[in-house]
Design an enzyme around this catalytic site. Structure first.
Site, PDB file in Angstrom:
ATOM      1  N   SER A  93       0.836  -1.196   0.000  1.00  0.00           N
ATOM      2  CA  SER A  93       0.000   0.000   0.000  1.00  0.00           C
ATOM      3  C   SER A  93       0.868   1.242   0.000  1.00  0.00           C
ATOM      4  CB  SER A  93      -0.907   0.003   1.239  1.00  0.00           C
ATOM      5  OG  SER A  93      -1.595   1.225   1.287  1.00  0.00           O
TER       6      SER A  93
ATOM      7  N   MET B 287      -8.689   8.769  -0.570  1.00  0.00           N
ATOM      8  CA  MET B 287      -9.573   9.149   0.547  1.00  0.00           C
ATOM      9  C   MET B 287     -10.048  10.580   0.372  1.00  0.00           C
ATOM     10  SD  MET B 287      -7.296   7.743   3.675  1.00  0.00           S
ATOM     11  CE  MET B 287      -6.582   6.105   3.686  1.00  0.00           C
TER      12      MET B 287
ATOM     13  N   GLY C 256      -9.254   4.591   6.573  1.00  0.00           N
ATOM     14  CA  GLY C 256      -8.886   5.989   6.779  1.00  0.00           C
ATOM     15  C   GLY C 256      -7.420   6.187   7.121  1.00  0.00           C
ATOM     16  N   PHE C 257      -6.817   5.192   7.743  1.00  0.00           N
ATOM     17  CA  PHE C 257      -5.430   5.355   8.196  1.00  0.00           C
ATOM     18  C   PHE C 257      -4.650   4.051   8.065  1.00  0.00           C
ATOM     19  CE2 PHE C 257      -8.217   8.213  10.468  1.00  0.00           C
ATOM     20  CZ  PHE C 257      -7.595   9.438  10.269  1.00  0.00           C
TER      21      PHE C 257
ATOM     22  N   GLY D 209      -1.371   1.646   9.439  1.00  0.00           N
ATOM     23  CA  GLY D 209      -0.734   1.363  10.727  1.00  0.00           C
ATOM     24  C   GLY D 209      -1.658   0.969  11.863  1.00  0.00           C
TER      25      GLY D 209
ATOM     26  N   GLY E 157      -5.535  -3.955   5.774  1.00  0.00           N
ATOM     27  CA  GLY E 157      -5.413  -3.297   7.072  1.00  0.00           C
ATOM     28  C   GLY E 157      -4.790  -4.192   8.130  1.00  0.00           C
TER      29      GLY E 157
ATOM     30  N   GLY F 272       0.846  -2.209   4.065  1.00  0.00           N
ATOM     31  CA  GLY F 272       1.404  -0.859   4.030  1.00  0.00           C
ATOM     32  C   GLY F 272       2.557  -0.725   4.993  1.00  0.00           C
TER      33      GLY F 272
END
Ligand code: DX5
Ligand code: ZN
Length: 223
Positions: free
Chosen positions: A8, A37, A142-143, A145, A176, A197
């Site tokens: 990612s 996003m 949305g994020f 990590g 994710g 990611g």
């Protein structure tokens, strides 16, 4: 089929994207996972088609574009023109999902639908035959990590059952909190595509991490 690895690029170094793209191009990765996003569907803003167009120029592997945006139907052609090979929209953002899937396919891209962690897999039973891929969010979108939500494992199993029953070739992508610590369990549950990611770009040797993710279950065929 051998599973696919999609690093990612949200977790890449934006001061020198070219270096990270060179690394992924040379690595055993299969796709680039590209997170768009809008600050509306998700509480974060990343980038739009203008940047995707430049990523396309740097990438020698397909761009797997994950649209975390409201009204994605307005932008599908734009992202296809920018270079997306796979376009994934969110179930939660599409009141006319069937139509939106056809719209993606008409551009020549592969069509994916993403489900948030709270959205049941069963809601896809009437469209699964039309889908090239289902993306199961294993964190709230949305994020990068964040921590993997374990309830994704039974969702993968349910989706695999649905795909087997309907006899489709739909891919299952997990997005994710995926890394070397849980990839094997995710693949055994029935996934085919791993998005990674921070576990790739945050590791000491990203291309080696990609190779390790790719090598899992080397001699076994789970799905
Ligand atoms: C989250 C994005 C993911 C994210 C994954 O909203 O859809 O693709 O980049 O990042 P990691 O692998 O760090 O959880
Ligand atoms: Zn994503």
């Amino acid at each position: 089929m051998k599973h696919l690895i999609a690093p990612s690029v949200l977790a890449a170094n934006y001061r020198n994207l070219q270096a990270d793209f060179d690394m992924v191009n040379r690595s055993e990765a299969d796709w680039y996972h590209v997170d768009v996003m809008d600050g509306r569907f998700v509480p974060n803003i990343s980038f739009g088609m203008f940047i995707v167009e430049f990523m396309k120029k740097m990438a020698t592997k397909p761009l797997d574009v994950h649209l975390m945006i409201l009204e994605p139907e307005k932008y599908i052609e734009d992202f296809r023109k920018a270079g997306a090979e796979v376009i994934t929209v969110h179930y939660e953002a599409c009141p006319h999902l069937h139509r939106t899937i056809q719209q993606i396919k008409e551009t020549g891209a592969k069509a994916g639908v993403a489900l948030n962690p709270h959205t049941p897999v069963s809601l896809l039973s009437e469209v699964i035959e039309d889908l090239d891929m289902v993306l199961l969010m294993s964190v709230n979108p949305g994020f990068g990590g964040q921590k993997f939500i374990y309830n994704t494992i039974p969702k993968i199993q349910q989706l695999r059952e649905m795909i087997t029953t309907k006899n489709t070739s739909t891919l299952i992508e997990i997005d994710g909190g995926v890394g070397l610590q849980n990839a094997e369990e995710i693949l055994r549950a029935g996934a085919n595509v791993l998005v990674a990611g921070s576990s790739v770009f945050g590791s000491a040797n990203p291309s080696e991490t990609i190779a390790k993710l790719k090598a899992i279950g080397k001699d076994e065929v789970w799905v």
